[in-house]
Design a protein around this motif. Structure first.
Motif, PDB file in Angstrom:
ATOM      1  N   ALA A   2       0.831  -1.206   0.000  1.00  0.00           N
ATOM      2  CA  ALA A   2       0.000   0.000   0.000  1.00  0.00           C
ATOM      3  C   ALA A   2       0.863   1.252   0.000  1.00  0.00           C
ATOM      4  CB  ALA A   2      -0.902  -0.012   1.222  1.00  0.00           C
ATOM      5  N   THR A   6      -2.585   5.641   1.569  1.00  0.00           N
ATOM      6  CA  THR A   6      -3.490   4.578   1.999  1.00  0.00           C
ATOM      7  C   THR A   6      -3.199   4.180   3.442  1.00  0.00           C
ATOM      8  OG1 THR A   6      -3.647   3.750  -0.254  1.00  0.00           O
ATOM      9  CG2 THR A   6      -4.320   2.245   1.493  1.00  0.00           C
ATOM     10  N   ARG A   7      -1.931   4.042   3.759  1.00  0.00           N
ATOM     11  CA  ARG A   7      -1.548   3.693   5.133  1.00  0.00           C
ATOM     12  C   ARG A   7      -2.020   4.757   6.123  1.00  0.00           C
ATOM     13  NH1 ARG A   7       2.404  -0.415   5.115  1.00  0.00           N
ATOM     14  NH2 ARG A   7       3.399  -0.619   3.095  1.00  0.00           N
ATOM     15  N   ALA A   9      -4.537   6.891   5.740  1.00  0.00           N
ATOM     16  CA  ALA A   9      -6.005   6.840   5.828  1.00  0.00           C
ATOM     17  C   ALA A   9      -6.454   5.700   6.728  1.00  0.00           C
ATOM     18  CB  ALA A   9      -6.611   6.701   4.435  1.00  0.00           C
ATOM     19  N   VAL A  10      -5.842   4.545   6.566  1.00  0.00           N
ATOM     20  CA  VAL A  10      -6.219   3.386   7.375  1.00  0.00           C
ATOM     21  C   VAL A  10      -5.852   3.607   8.836  1.00  0.00           C
ATOM     22  CG1 VAL A  10      -5.741   0.940   7.794  1.00  0.00           C
ATOM     23  CG2 VAL A  10      -6.112   1.743   5.477  1.00  0.00           C
ATOM     24  N   HIS A 120      -8.683  -3.302  -6.871  1.00  0.00           N
ATOM     25  CA  HIS A 120      -7.864  -2.639  -5.870  1.00  0.00           C
ATOM     26  C   HIS A 120      -8.378  -2.811  -4.440  1.00  0.00           C
ATOM     27  CE1 HIS A 120      -5.626  -0.898  -9.121  1.00  0.00           C
ATOM     28  NE2 HIS A 120      -6.764  -0.487  -9.664  1.00  0.00           N
ATOM     29  N   PHE A 121      -9.654  -2.590  -4.240  1.00  0.00           N
ATOM     30  CA  PHE A 121     -10.182  -2.603  -2.882  1.00  0.00           C
ATOM     31  C   PHE A 121     -10.467  -4.004  -2.354  1.00  0.00           C
ATOM     32  CE2 PHE A 121     -13.696  -2.256   0.204  1.00  0.00           C
ATOM     33  CZ  PHE A 121     -13.012  -1.565   1.192  1.00  0.00           C
ATOM     34  N   LEU A 124      -7.560  -5.721  -0.659  1.00  0.00           N
ATOM     35  CA  LEU A 124      -7.241  -5.015   0.580  1.00  0.00           C
ATOM     36  C   LEU A 124      -8.221  -5.399   1.678  1.00  0.00           C
ATOM     37  CD1 LEU A 124      -5.431  -2.849   1.913  1.00  0.00           C
ATOM     38  CD2 LEU A 124      -7.082  -1.144   1.099  1.00  0.00           C
ATOM     39  N   TRP A 125      -9.523  -5.437   1.330  1.00  0.00           N
ATOM     40  CA  TRP A 125     -10.552  -5.849   2.282  1.00  0.00           C
ATOM     41  C   TRP A 125     -10.296  -7.284   2.746  1.00  0.00           C
ATOM     42  CZ3 TRP A 125     -14.874  -3.248   4.283  1.00  0.00           C
ATOM     43  CH2 TRP A 125     -15.743  -4.043   5.025  1.00  0.00           C
ATOM     44  N   HIS A 136     -14.071   2.116   6.350  1.00  0.00           N
ATOM     45  CA  HIS A 136     -12.987   1.738   5.437  1.00  0.00           C
ATOM     46  C   HIS A 136     -13.504   1.603   4.011  1.00  0.00           C
ATOM     47  CE1 HIS A 136     -11.627   0.472   9.432  1.00  0.00           C
ATOM     48  NE2 HIS A 136     -10.427   0.785   8.989  1.00  0.00           N
ATOM     49  N   LEU A 140     -11.575   3.954   1.547  1.00  0.00           N
ATOM     50  CA  LEU A 140     -10.624   3.254   0.688  1.00  0.00           C
ATOM     51  C   LEU A 140     -11.255   2.645  -0.557  1.00  0.00           C
ATOM     52  CD1 LEU A 140      -8.684   1.438   3.533  1.00  0.00           C
ATOM     53  CD2 LEU A 140      -8.021   3.527   2.320  1.00  0.00           C
ATOM     54  N   PRO A 144     -11.715   6.856  -3.350  1.00  0.00           N
ATOM     55  CA  PRO A 144     -10.787   6.816  -4.486  1.00  0.00           C
ATOM     56  C   PRO A 144     -11.497   6.610  -5.828  1.00  0.00           C
ATOM     57  CG  PRO A 144      -9.925   5.513  -2.685  1.00  0.00           C
ATOM     58  CD  PRO A 144     -11.329   5.905  -2.302  1.00  0.00           C
TER      59      PRO A 144
END
Length: 165
Positions: A2, A6-7, A9-10, A120-121, A124-125, A136, A140, A144
């Motif tokens: 990431a 992104t980091r 935001a998370v 992309h998402f 990650l999820w 999230h 995320l 975006p």
């Protein structure tokens, strides 16, 4: 891996602890409480950073969510309805977010106005379930997607501004 944005935001969003979906009658209320707390925290952070961009509300049992999201482009506000249902396999599976009025206007969308988050998402999820929640999903996933798609739709003339705002 990431990227730094992104980091960041998370790291600002609370992670959820309860691994329960709507079919889990005993634990779903606790998960729903965590979801609301995370969403409230997200909205508070967005307002503090002057980047407030969505509102959500759910039905009584927390399985159907509706609201609005907006995107500011060249000082104009573009507002859209947003909706999604909590899948029965939640939180292992992310909800499919729909922006109905953009249905058919972009290739990165499925039937019914569901936005494409698969490339992309979704991975990650999957790596972060059940710690990720609806905040999230918005930050995320939908955020975006709007940032990429809305300016393109505006430049093509497929989206116009709500002048009454």
């Amino acid at each position: 891996m990431a990227d730094e944005a992104t980091r960041r935001a998370v790291s600002q969003l609370p992670l959820l602890k309860t691994h329960a979906g709507p079919r889990d009658r005993a634990l779903w209320p606790q998960r729903l409480k965590e979801e609301y707390q995370s969403l409230i925290r997200s909205v508070e952070q967005n307002k503090a950073a002057d980047c407030d961009w969505f509102r959500l509300e759910s039905n009584a049992d927390g399985t159907r969510w509706t609201g609005t999201c907006w995107f500011i482009h060249e000082l104009l506000r573009y507002e859209f309805r947003v909706e999604f249902d909590i899948p029965v396999t939640y939180p292992d599976t992310a909800p499919e977010v729909a922006v109905p009025e953009l249905d058919g206007k972009t290739a990165k969308m499925f039937r019914g106005g569901k936005i494409c988050l698969t490339d992309h998402f979704a991975p990650l999820w999957a790596r972060n379930a059940p710690r990720f929640g609806l905040a999230h999903l918005m930050a995320l996933g939908l955020g975006p997607w709007l940032a990429v798609e809305v300016p393109d739709l505006i430049s093509k003339g497929d989206v116009t501004c709500n002048r009454g705002d």
